[in-house]
Enzyme design. Structure first.
Site, mmCIF file in Angstrom:
data_model
loop_
_atom_site.group_PDB
_atom_site.id
_atom_site.type_symbol
_atom_site.label_atom_id
_atom_site.label_comp_id
_atom_site.label_asym_id
_atom_site.label_seq_id
_atom_site.Cartn_x
_atom_site.Cartn_y
_atom_site.Cartn_z
ATOM 1 N N ARG A 196 0.827 -1.226 0.000
ATOM 2 C CA ARG A 196 0.000 0.000 0.000
ATOM 3 C C ARG A 196 0.855 1.268 0.000
ATOM 4 N NH1 ARG A 196 -2.180 -3.371 -1.112
ATOM 5 N NH2 ARG A 196 -4.105 -4.349 -0.451
ATOM 6 N N SER B 182 -11.026 -0.174 3.037
ATOM 7 C CA SER B 182 -10.394 -0.458 4.330
ATOM 8 C C SER B 182 -9.848 0.837 4.908
ATOM 9 C CB SER B 182 -9.242 -1.445 4.155
ATOM 10 O OG SER B 182 -9.740 -2.644 3.615
ATOM 11 N N GLU C 265 -5.428 4.143 6.018
ATOM 12 C CA GLU C 265 -5.048 3.912 4.620
ATOM 13 C C GLU C 265 -5.467 5.085 3.728
ATOM 14 O OE1 GLU C 265 -5.979 0.009 2.647
ATOM 15 O OE2 GLU C 265 -6.811 1.318 1.123
HETATM 16 C C1 FAD Z 1 -15.711 0.221 -1.406
HETATM 17 C C2 FAD Z 1 -14.215 0.393 -1.561
HETATM 18 C C3 FAD Z 1 -13.391 -0.707 -1.698
HETATM 19 C C4 FAD Z 1 -11.996 -0.548 -1.851
HETATM 20 N N1 FAD Z 1 -11.227 -1.657 -1.977
HETATM 21 C C5 FAD Z 1 -9.884 -1.516 -2.134
HETATM 22 C C6 FAD Z 1 -9.043 -2.667 -2.275
HETATM 23 O O1 FAD Z 1 -9.520 -3.796 -2.293
HETATM 24 N N2 FAD Z 1 -7.715 -2.477 -2.411
HETATM 25 C C7 FAD Z 1 -7.166 -1.233 -2.438
HETATM 26 O O2 FAD Z 1 -5.931 -1.136 -2.576
HETATM 27 N N3 FAD Z 1 -7.926 -0.136 -2.304
HETATM 28 C C8 FAD Z 1 -9.265 -0.245 -2.155
HETATM 29 N N4 FAD Z 1 -10.051 0.866 -1.993
HETATM 30 C C9 FAD Z 1 -9.418 2.191 -1.974
HETATM 31 C C10 FAD Z 1 -9.455 2.923 -3.335
HETATM 32 O O3 FAD Z 1 -10.450 2.412 -4.159
HETATM 33 C C11 FAD Z 1 -8.127 2.824 -4.065
HETATM 34 O O4 FAD Z 1 -7.093 3.350 -3.292
HETATM 35 C C12 FAD Z 1 -8.171 3.585 -5.412
HETATM 36 O O5 FAD Z 1 -7.016 3.325 -6.161
HETATM 37 C C13 FAD Z 1 -8.312 5.090 -5.243
HETATM 38 O O6 FAD Z 1 -8.534 5.634 -6.520
HETATM 39 P P1 FAD Z 1 -9.227 7.034 -6.707
HETATM 40 O O7 FAD Z 1 -9.149 7.387 -8.141
HETATM 41 O O8 FAD Z 1 -10.593 7.015 -6.123
HETATM 42 O O9 FAD Z 1 -8.264 7.956 -5.839
HETATM 43 P P2 FAD Z 1 -8.651 9.250 -5.008
HETATM 44 O O10 FAD Z 1 -9.411 8.828 -3.792
HETATM 45 O O11 FAD Z 1 -9.293 10.254 -5.883
HETATM 46 O O12 FAD Z 1 -7.213 9.750 -4.566
HETATM 47 C C14 FAD Z 1 -6.434 8.980 -3.671
HETATM 48 C C15 FAD Z 1 -5.012 9.566 -3.623
HETATM 49 O O13 FAD Z 1 -4.384 9.400 -4.892
HETATM 50 C C16 FAD Z 1 -4.040 10.667 -5.439
HETATM 51 N N5 FAD Z 1 -4.309 10.603 -6.876
HETATM 52 C C17 FAD Z 1 -5.459 10.269 -7.505
HETATM 53 N N6 FAD Z 1 -5.287 10.304 -8.833
HETATM 54 C C18 FAD Z 1 -4.007 10.691 -9.048
HETATM 55 C C19 FAD Z 1 -3.216 10.924 -10.216
HETATM 56 N N7 FAD Z 1 -3.703 10.787 -11.445
HETATM 57 N N8 FAD Z 1 -1.929 11.323 -10.035
HETATM 58 C C20 FAD Z 1 -1.387 11.466 -8.795
HETATM 59 N N9 FAD Z 1 -2.093 11.264 -7.679
HETATM 60 C C21 FAD Z 1 -3.375 10.874 -7.797
HETATM 61 C C22 FAD Z 1 -4.918 11.684 -4.727
HETATM 62 O O14 FAD Z 1 -4.324 12.964 -4.714
HETATM 63 C C23 FAD Z 1 -4.991 11.067 -3.343
HETATM 64 O O15 FAD Z 1 -3.819 11.371 -2.636
HETATM 65 C C24 FAD Z 1 -11.437 0.743 -1.856
HETATM 66 C C25 FAD Z 1 -12.286 1.858 -1.717
HETATM 67 C C26 FAD Z 1 -13.665 1.685 -1.580
HETATM 68 C C27 FAD Z 1 -14.542 2.888 -1.439
#
Ligand code: FAD
Length: 346
Positions: A160, A239, A338
């Site tokens: 992570r 999580s 996380e």
């Molecule tokens: C129901 C649920 C289940 C999940 N299950 C998992 C799982 O099984 N495993 C897991 O690892 N995670 C899980 N997650 C967490 C999440 O989905 C992941 O971390 C996902 O990759 C976040 O993507 P996002 O586009 O929504 O990021 P955001 O929430 O929009 O951003 C997260 C971080 O990444 C940065 N960021 C986003 N896009 C960029 C970019 N293009 N360049 C640089 N920085 C960027 C943001 O600034 C922020 O710091 C889950 C979340 C939910 C709600």
């Protein structure tokens, strides 16, 4: 490029929490992303990059700066090589690779958010992490003021974590490249005990690719880990705590407090031991559905903190602190969040 002022951010996050952004820019091309970043940096303006908002806890006061919403699209498959634009919806991209008969990211089905965020925290689930398939990340480097291409090794992936998380103000991911595998319609070897059990196979066996994909989606949905607007158990950031990694001294102190209980203990790099945050939370008395306020634990998963509809970020953080402090008191182990916090801290 679409620009709004005093724009609500809650609706852009899966927790549906957080105050407004002073300025919200939605970028649909790499050039628009770069132009927005360059402009904000030149003005000394705080910048928050947001993809699907599924790993973000934004404070109730919102963000006093520019929020850049990455909404680029692009899914290019050439043989087993895949290139995704940062704004692509990750779960859709995984489905399309499975439809194309390619293995490598099938166990990451149903994870919300954008492709561009997957390298940030080295997204992982059910025994798979993007670290094992990412070959290159194209990013805008705000320090060097240039577009750079980082190899998988240069991303410095660990559990992570990555270089992008270590230097949060430096890179904006534009594109992610993956090397997938044509395993003749089969999946990658099954790594995760629960998946193996559900599929009725031994660990390390391969199964029909689509079956692996559908099994993971079913398991995830049963835990409220697939987004469903009608189900408040999925109004979360997934999580909320990472699994603690203990050094030998911390492990010994932890084991001394177990009173005969069998805690899950897995080997981790550097002679360390990983234990389960979900187990610790449950054993410290915070069972599924814990809480009576507008923020509670999910009724389906101990690790997900959820907004029941009327919560504020302050409510969510109060619950998170209660759980963190309770686990510390019971086991002497410090839980770490996380999701990325914006304008607030645990
Ligand atoms: C129901 C649920 C289940 C999940 N299950 C998992 C799982 O099984 N495993 C897991 O690892 N995670 C899980 N997650 C967490 C999440 O989905 C992941 O971390 C996902 O990759 C976040 O993507 P996002 O586009 O929504 O990021 P955001 O929430 O929009 O951003 C997260 C971080 O990444 C940065 N960021 C986003 N896009 C960029 C970019 N293009 N360049 C640089 N920085 C960027 C943001 O600034 C922020 O710091 C889950 C979340 C939910 C709600």
């Amino acid at each position: 490029m679409h620009v709004e002022h005093d724009a609500p951010l809650a609706q852009l996050t899966t927790l549906r929490l957080g105050g407004p952004a002073r300025r919200l820019v939605t970028a649909v091309t790499d050039e628009e992303i770069i132009a927005t970043v360059v402009e904000a940096d030149a003005a000394g303006e705080p910048l928050l990059v947001i993809g699907g908002g599924s790993n973000l806890v934004i404070g109730d006061a919102g963000f006093d700066g520019t929020v850049l919403r990455v909404a680029t699209t692009g899914f290019e498959l050439s043989g087993t090589r895949l290139e995704l634009a940062a704004g692509e919806v990750w779960a859709d991209a995984v489905r399309r690779t499975v439809e194309a008969g390619l293995a490598g990211i099938e166990f990451l089905a149903g994870i919300p958010g954008s492709a561009g965020a997957t390298p940030v925290q080295n997204v992982g689930a059910y025994g798979q992490e993007v670290a094992s398939t990412v070959t290159e990340v194209v990013a805008y480097d705000r320090r060097e003021r240039a577009t750079v291409t980082l190899s998988g090794a240069e991303c410095e992936f660990s559990y992570r974590h990555s270089r992008f998380k270590a230097e949060p103000e430096r890179y904006v991911v534009l594109r992610v490249r993956f090397a997938l595998e044509d395993a003749a319609g089969l999946s990658s070897p099954v790594q995760y005990a629960e998946v193996a059990r559900t599929l009725g196979v031994e660990a390390e066996q391969r199964v029909e690719l689509r079956k692996a994909y559908e099994t993971v989606l079913r398991l995830r949905a049963g835990k409220g880990m697939v987004l469903d607007p009608a189900d408040h158990d999925t109004w979360s950031a997934g999580s909320f705590f990472t699994n603690p990694v203990l050094d030998p001294e911390q492990r010994a102190a932890f084991e001394a407090r177990l009173d005969g209980r069998a805690a899950p203990l897995y080997p981790a790099p550097g002679g360390c031991t990983k234990t389960s945050a979900a187990w610790l939370i449950d054993q410290a008395g915070f069972t599924k559905g814990y809480g009576t306020g507008p923020a509670t634990l999910s009724t389906k998963h101990t690790l997900a903190l959820t907004n029941r509809g009327a919560a504020t970020t302050a409510d969510l953080l109060a619950l998170a602190r209660e759980i963190r402090d309770g686990v510390r008191a019971a086991f002497g182990v410090e839980l770490v969040n996380e999701p990325v916090t914006v304008g607030v801290a645990l």
